[in-house]
Design an enzyme around this catalytic site. Structure first.
Site, PDB file in Angstrom:
ATOM      1  N   LYS A   1       0.801  -1.226   0.000  1.00  0.00           N
ATOM      2  CA  LYS A   1       0.000   0.000   0.000  1.00  0.00           C
ATOM      3  C   LYS A   1       0.835   1.278   0.000  1.00  0.00           C
ATOM      4  CE  LYS A   1      -3.660  -2.237   2.723  1.00  0.00           C
ATOM      5  NZ  LYS A   1      -4.549  -2.106   3.901  1.00  0.00           N
TER       6      LYS A   1
ATOM      7  N   GLN B   1      -7.581  -0.075  -2.707  1.00  0.00           N
ATOM      8  CA  GLN B   1      -7.654   1.213  -2.021  1.00  0.00           C
ATOM      9  C   GLN B   1      -8.142   0.993  -0.602  1.00  0.00           C
ATOM     10  OE1 GLN B   1     -10.343   3.308  -0.730  1.00  0.00           O
ATOM     11  NE2 GLN B   1     -11.624   1.466  -0.801  1.00  0.00           N
TER      12      GLN B   1
ATOM     13  N   GLU C   1     -13.032  -2.843  -1.856  1.00  0.00           N
ATOM     14  CA  GLU C   1     -13.866  -2.246  -0.813  1.00  0.00           C
ATOM     15  C   GLU C   1     -14.386  -0.844  -1.166  1.00  0.00           C
ATOM     16  OE1 GLU C   1     -11.832  -2.689   2.949  1.00  0.00           O
ATOM     17  OE2 GLU C   1     -12.319  -4.823   3.007  1.00  0.00           O
TER      18      GLU C   1
ATOM     19  N   ASN D   1     -19.542  -5.536   4.406  1.00  0.00           N
ATOM     20  CA  ASN D   1     -18.807  -5.924   5.612  1.00  0.00           C
ATOM     21  C   ASN D   1     -19.505  -5.478   6.891  1.00  0.00           C
ATOM     22  OD1 ASN D   1     -16.882  -6.981   3.932  1.00  0.00           O
ATOM     23  ND2 ASN D   1     -15.333  -5.433   4.341  1.00  0.00           N
TER      24      ASN D   1
ATOM     25  N   GLN E   1     -13.042  -7.620  14.131  1.00  0.00           N
ATOM     26  CA  GLN E   1     -12.283  -6.507  13.577  1.00  0.00           C
ATOM     27  C   GLN E   1     -12.205  -5.332  14.564  1.00  0.00           C
ATOM     28  OE1 GLN E   1     -10.735  -6.437  10.191  1.00  0.00           O
ATOM     29  NE2 GLN E   1     -10.904  -8.537  10.931  1.00  0.00           N
TER      30      GLN E   1
ATOM     31  N   TYR F   1      -8.810  -3.556  15.731  1.00  0.00           N
ATOM     32  CA  TYR F   1      -8.477  -2.177  15.374  1.00  0.00           C
ATOM     33  C   TYR F   1      -8.821  -1.147  16.443  1.00  0.00           C
ATOM     34  CZ  TYR F   1      -7.518  -3.868  10.673  1.00  0.00           C
ATOM     35  OH  TYR F   1      -6.981  -4.535   9.601  1.00  0.00           O
TER      36      TYR F   1
ATOM     37  N   GLU G   1     -11.055 -11.704   0.298  1.00  0.00           N
ATOM     38  CA  GLU G   1     -10.399 -11.357   1.562  1.00  0.00           C
ATOM     39  C   GLU G   1     -11.151 -11.976   2.726  1.00  0.00           C
ATOM     40  OE1 GLU G   1      -9.384  -7.454   2.940  1.00  0.00           O
ATOM     41  OE2 GLU G   1      -8.803  -6.786   0.933  1.00  0.00           O
TER      42      GLU G   1
ATOM     43  N   TRP H   1      -6.158 -13.053   3.987  1.00  0.00           N
ATOM     44  CA  TRP H   1      -5.450 -11.810   4.296  1.00  0.00           C
ATOM     45  C   TRP H   1      -4.612 -12.007   5.558  1.00  0.00           C
ATOM     46  CZ3 TRP H   1      -5.265  -7.166   1.707  1.00  0.00           C
ATOM     47  CH2 TRP H   1      -4.606  -6.128   2.390  1.00  0.00           C
TER      48      TRP H   1
END
Length: 479
Positions: A68, A141, A223, A274, A303, A307, A344, A370
């Site tokens: 990325k 992205q 996404e 998602n 997730q 995160y 993914e 992933w």
């Protein structure tokens, strides 16, 4: 002829018939040699199946490798895959890599394609193909552009900008920023020609890769966010936006097909998928051929634990979410008759990982994990991304190519028990190919084939040939 002899001959004939229909072989543990390149070649679609040039149904088990950050895809950087990585992946049965490409890397300045970057992409594709691994080119992205601290679209392609007083909460919450939503609207309306610039870049890459046997397709956009239409997607999906989004996908598809008329394209649902929302892609007819649905399968609770630091106990909510996600996938396939590939998924929790894997097996749907970074930086060998419990789940016995239509598939990562049934297609001359896991049979394994015969290749794969048109059942069990 005495009746006793007649009975004995009848028993022998019956035994011969039974043996011809069922073959049981005890096999030592599979060799570690990487598969040869004979499973490469162009892919296409046939109804809900991805098929190879022989007409065999192809099942993908792959990994993501996404760079990325500029300057993107630099061998030896500790992320970009090398020839040694390709050998490792092939030895463990992976037959595909989703390779992240960047619009920003393809066209860093308006209207000019960076041919050096394209050449680096081509080199990775060919390196993987040398070990029998296909590449899906993923136009990646996250957060649209570096303007918002994300990646993907070059800053010159977007006119919207965050205001000085607009807070940026970072990934993933920056998607709610008003300025980013206005920028996404520019994409979907093609207000300043951004889709045309992106299409030109993707066409240049497609043209450079035309004829390279390792290419399995182009995923047009990772996404995609709906922009200011996002609130309309909750709680039941957003059919109005998805019609606009489908037109954007059709435009990009035309650019790719202008460079290679047979190149498969992969369409993701908008990213509210998602967040539990269904996709309305395909409500209007998808006119293009060789289009594959490319959803992701992430658990929100897991997730958020990763995160945002929420308690991991919330992962108990993952099972019902996976059930809903896969019902949405089933609905798309039933509505459109198109194939799907989960491009993914991934999680540090083995239960969450297995939740995706078992649902994919039961539907005979492929997947791409992933994430996988290079193990090799120069002469240094790093840690194996597939070590431990994740590797035990992901490295699986599975049918890589099937000379017919799959009917049922299961694999138990605890015992190594594999059970697969397919209905053969006699018009397909190439054999069915089953990769036998390199991890689950330390003392060897036993193969039983009902309705066909098999042989074992030097790299441990099974080649299955059907006896007729009746279903073929293949079972592999550990000794």
């Amino acid at each position: 002829m005495p009746s006793s002899i007649r009975r004995a001959l009848a028993s022998i004939v019956a035994l011969i018939v039974a043996v011809s229909a069922t073959v049981v072989t005890s096999v030592p543990g599979p060799a570690d040699a990487a598969p040869t390149g004979d499973l490469l070649g162009p892919l296409g679609t046939r109804g809900e199946r991805i098929v190879d040039e022989h007409g065999r149904t192809v099942l993908i088990h792959g990994v993501n490798n996404v760079d990325k950050q500029a300057p993107y895809i630099q061998p030896g950087d500790g992320l970009t895959l090398t020839a040694r990585d390709a050998k490792d992946l092939a030895r463990q049965g992976f037959n595909a890599v989703r390779l992240g490409i960047s619009f920003d890397g393809l066209m860093p300045t308006r209207g000019r394609v960076d041919t050096a970057y394209v050449d680096r992409v081509v080199d990775v594709v060919d390196t993987l193909a040398a070990e029998g691994i296909r590449t899906l080119l993923d136009n990646h992205q996250d957060g649209l552009s570096s303007v918002w601290g994300g990646n993907g679209f070059p800053s010159w392609s977007i006119k919207a900008r965050p205001s000085k007083l607009e807070p940026n909460p970072g990934f993933p919450l920056y998607y709610i920023m008003p300025s980013m939503n206005l920028a996404w609207d520019e994409v979907w309306t093609n207000r300043y020609g951004v889709l045309d610039h992106l299409g030109t870049a993707l066409a240049a890459l497609t043209s450079a890769l035309k004829g390279h046997r390792g290419v399995m397709g182009v995923e047009l956009l990772n996404e995609p966010w709906p922009g200011t239409a996002a609130p309309t997607c909750f709680p039941f999906g957003c059919p109005v936006f998805d019609r606009q989004y489908q037109r954007a996908m059709e435009k990009l598809t035309r650019y790719v097909r202008g460079a290679d008329a047979r190149m498969p394209v992969y369409w993701e649902p908008n990213v509210t998928w998602n967040q539990l929302m269904p996709s309305n892609l395909g409500r209007s007819t998808i006119r293009s051929s060789n289009v594959v649905f490319a959803p992701h399968d992430y658990c929100i609770a897991s997730q958020l634990a990763i995160y945002l630091g929420l308690p991991e106990e919330f992962r108990a909510l993952c099972t019902p979410q996976h059930d809903l996600t896969w019902r949405h996938l089933d609905d798309f396939r039933a509505r459109t008759g198109r194939p799907a590939l989960v491009t993914e998924f991934g999680d540090g929790d083995p239960t969450v990982l297995n939740s995706t894997l078992t649902r994919a097996d039961s539907r005979r749907v492929g997947w791409m994990y992933w994430h996988y970074s290079s193990r090799y930086t120069g002469s240094t060998v790093g840690s194996d991304p597939l070590a431990g419990e994740a590797g035990r789940l992901l490295v699986r016995t599975y049918p890589q190519a099937t000379a017919g239509r799959p009917e049922s598939l299961s694999f138990d990562a605890t015992t190594g028990a594999f059970d697969y049934t397919y209905r053969p297609d006699r018009s397909v001359s190439a054999p069915t190919v089953v990769y036998v896991s390199s991890r689950h049979y330390p003392r060897g394994y036993t193969v039983r084939v009902d309705g066909g015969t098999h042989r074992v290749t030097s790299d441990g794969r099974l080649l299955i040939s059907a006896d007729g048109t009746s279903p073929v059942r293949v079972r592999v069990t550990a000794k």
